[in-house]
Motif scaffolding. Structure first.
Motif, PDB file in Angstrom:
ATOM      1  N   LEU A  46       0.708  -1.143  -0.222  1.00  0.00           N
ATOM      2  CA  LEU A  46      -0.028   0.005  -0.084  1.00  0.00           C
ATOM      3  C   LEU A  46       0.992   1.104  -0.038  1.00  0.00           C
ATOM      4  N   SER A  47       0.364   2.326  -0.100  1.00  0.00           N
ATOM      5  CA  SER A  47       0.873   3.609  -0.053  1.00  0.00           C
ATOM      6  C   SER A  47       1.450   3.983   1.366  1.00  0.00           C
ATOM      7  N   PRO A  48       2.563   4.253   1.640  1.00  0.00           N
ATOM      8  CA  PRO A  48       2.942   4.648   3.048  1.00  0.00           C
ATOM      9  C   PRO A  48       2.403   5.699   3.598  1.00  0.00           C
ATOM     10  N   LYS A  49       1.650   6.853   2.699  1.00  0.00           N
ATOM     11  CA  LYS A  49       1.083   7.930   3.167  1.00  0.00           C
ATOM     12  C   LYS A  49      -0.392   7.249   3.701  1.00  0.00           C
ATOM     13  N   ASP A  50      -1.027   6.294   3.229  1.00  0.00           N
ATOM     14  CA  ASP A  50      -2.382   5.872   3.707  1.00  0.00           C
ATOM     15  C   ASP A  50      -1.981   4.950   4.741  1.00  0.00           C
ATOM     16  N   ALA A  51      -0.894   4.354   4.944  1.00  0.00           N
ATOM     17  CA  ALA A  51      -0.290   3.368   6.234  1.00  0.00           C
ATOM     18  C   ALA A  51      -0.337   4.425   7.519  1.00  0.00           C
ATOM     19  N   VAL A  52       0.223   5.627   7.137  1.00  0.00           N
ATOM     20  CA  VAL A  52       0.369   6.518   8.271  1.00  0.00           C
ATOM     21  C   VAL A  52      -1.039   7.282   8.733  1.00  0.00           C
ATOM     22  N   GLU A  53      -1.828   7.215   7.596  1.00  0.00           N
ATOM     23  CA  GLU A  53      -3.228   7.958   8.031  1.00  0.00           C
ATOM     24  C   GLU A  53      -4.065   6.868   8.617  1.00  0.00           C
ATOM     25  N   VAL A  54      -4.158   5.659   8.323  1.00  0.00           N
ATOM     26  CA  VAL A  54      -5.212   4.820   8.708  1.00  0.00           C
ATOM     27  C   VAL A  54      -4.659   4.345  10.331  1.00  0.00           C
ATOM     28  N   ILE A  55      -3.547   4.579  10.633  1.00  0.00           N
ATOM     29  CA  ILE A  55      -3.053   4.235  11.926  1.00  0.00           C
ATOM     30  C   ILE A  55      -2.721   5.425  12.918  1.00  0.00           C
ATOM     31  N   GLY A  56      -2.929   6.692  12.231  1.00  0.00           N
ATOM     32  CA  GLY A  56      -2.550   7.857  12.822  1.00  0.00           C
ATOM     33  C   GLY A  56      -1.069   7.854  13.278  1.00  0.00           C
ATOM     34  N   ALA A  57      -0.181   7.426  12.617  1.00  0.00           N
ATOM     35  CA  ALA A  57       1.107   7.227  12.976  1.00  0.00           C
ATOM     36  C   ALA A  57       1.894   8.355  12.985  1.00  0.00           C
ATOM     37  N   THR A  58       2.953   8.776  13.761  1.00  0.00           N
ATOM     38  CA  THR A  58       3.889   9.601  13.760  1.00  0.00           C
ATOM     39  C   THR A  58       4.886   9.331  12.756  1.00  0.00           C
ATOM     40  N   VAL A  59       5.513  10.321  11.816  1.00  0.00           N
ATOM     41  CA  VAL A  59       6.527  10.135  10.788  1.00  0.00           C
ATOM     42  C   VAL A  59       7.745  10.755  11.471  1.00  0.00           C
ATOM     43  N   ALA A  60       8.909  10.042  11.693  1.00  0.00           N
ATOM     44  CA  ALA A  60      10.028  10.629  12.099  1.00  0.00           C
ATOM     45  C   ALA A  60      11.077   9.712  11.655  1.00  0.00           C
ATOM     46  N   GLY A  61      12.483  10.289  11.746  1.00  0.00           N
ATOM     47  CA  GLY A  61      13.670   9.608  11.555  1.00  0.00           C
ATOM     48  C   GLY A  61      14.061   8.689  12.772  1.00  0.00           C
ATOM     49  N   VAL A  62      13.843   7.324  12.666  1.00  0.00           N
ATOM     50  CA  VAL A  62      13.868   6.352  13.971  1.00  0.00           C
ATOM     51  C   VAL A  62      15.033   5.524  13.821  1.00  0.00           C
ATOM     52  N   CYS A  63      15.560   5.499  12.751  1.00  0.00           N
ATOM     53  CA  CYS A  63      16.398   4.309  12.490  1.00  0.00           C
ATOM     54  C   CYS A  63      17.915   4.967  12.919  1.00  0.00           C
ATOM     55  N   ALA A  64      18.670   3.722  13.375  1.00  0.00           N
ATOM     56  CA  ALA A  64      20.006   4.233  13.525  1.00  0.00           C
ATOM     57  C   ALA A  64      20.755   4.474  12.517  1.00  0.00           C
ATOM     58  N   GLU A  65      21.721   5.190  12.734  1.00  0.00           N
ATOM     59  CA  GLU A  65      22.688   5.638  11.503  1.00  0.00           C
ATOM     60  C   GLU A  65      23.548   4.351  11.405  1.00  0.00           C
ATOM     61  N   GLU A  66      24.094   4.036  10.250  1.00  0.00           N
ATOM     62  CA  GLU A  66      24.957   2.950   9.941  1.00  0.00           C
ATOM     63  C   GLU A  66      26.268   3.600   9.841  1.00  0.00           C
TER      64      GLU A  66
END
Length: 159
Positions: free
Chosen positions: A139-159
């Motif tokens: 699915l579209s990641p924007k749809d995923a964010v919207e349907v679960i009311g997610a916060t969007v942020a950089g949460v991955c560890a830097e390699e």
């Protein structure tokens, strides 16, 4: 429909466009997300894994690319907390209603704050677990964010 799960039911109810991809789940895989990416034939940055965590002792969910690692410091900050830790598998299964390897951010038994890695939004479509082992939803990641009311942020560890 044989692939009906609480996750796919939630997406249908929200009228979100998605396609399912099934693959042969192999138990005991060390990196389930990378196995799923290989099985569905997509690059790992487009196949997102669902991680259940605790932020300041409260349940939360992080959705990140299958080839990335989660930064506990960044995810805690993104969800307004001071510290984060991985949730015990048995607790994650009880809380979500799903089994390890089949945990989806959609249709969880008990809804909790969710954060999606911002890099995922660079893709037109992503693949996320559909609520059972061997079932993915595209699915579209924007749809995923919207349907679960997610916060969007950089949460991955830097390699």
């Amino acid at each position: 429909m044989s692939t009906g799960t609480p996750a796919t039911q939630m997406l249908k109810k929200a009228k979100v466009a998605f396609r399912t991809h099934e693959y042969d789940f192999v138990a005991g895989q060390h990196q389930i997300g990378l196995h799923a990416a290989e099985a569905v034939g997509l690059p790992p940055e487009r196949v997102l894994k669902t991680l259940m965590i605790e932020v300041d002792g409260k349940p939360a969910c992080a959705v990140i690319p299958s080839d990335a690692s989660l930064s506990m410091k960044r995810v805690a900050a993104a969800l307004g907390g001071k510290s984060a830790a991985m949730m015990d598998t048995a607790k994650a299964e009880r809380l979500t209603g799903y089994h390890k390897g089949g945990i989806s951010p959609f249709g969880q038994r008990k809804r909790c704050p969710t954060v999606i890695e911002q890099a995922a939004l660079a893709h037109e479509e992503v693949v996320i677990n559909g609520g059972k082992r061997g079932l993915m939803v595209m699915l579209s990641p924007k749809d995923a964010v919207e349907v679960i009311g997610a916060t969007v942020a950089g949460v991955c560890a830097e390699e």
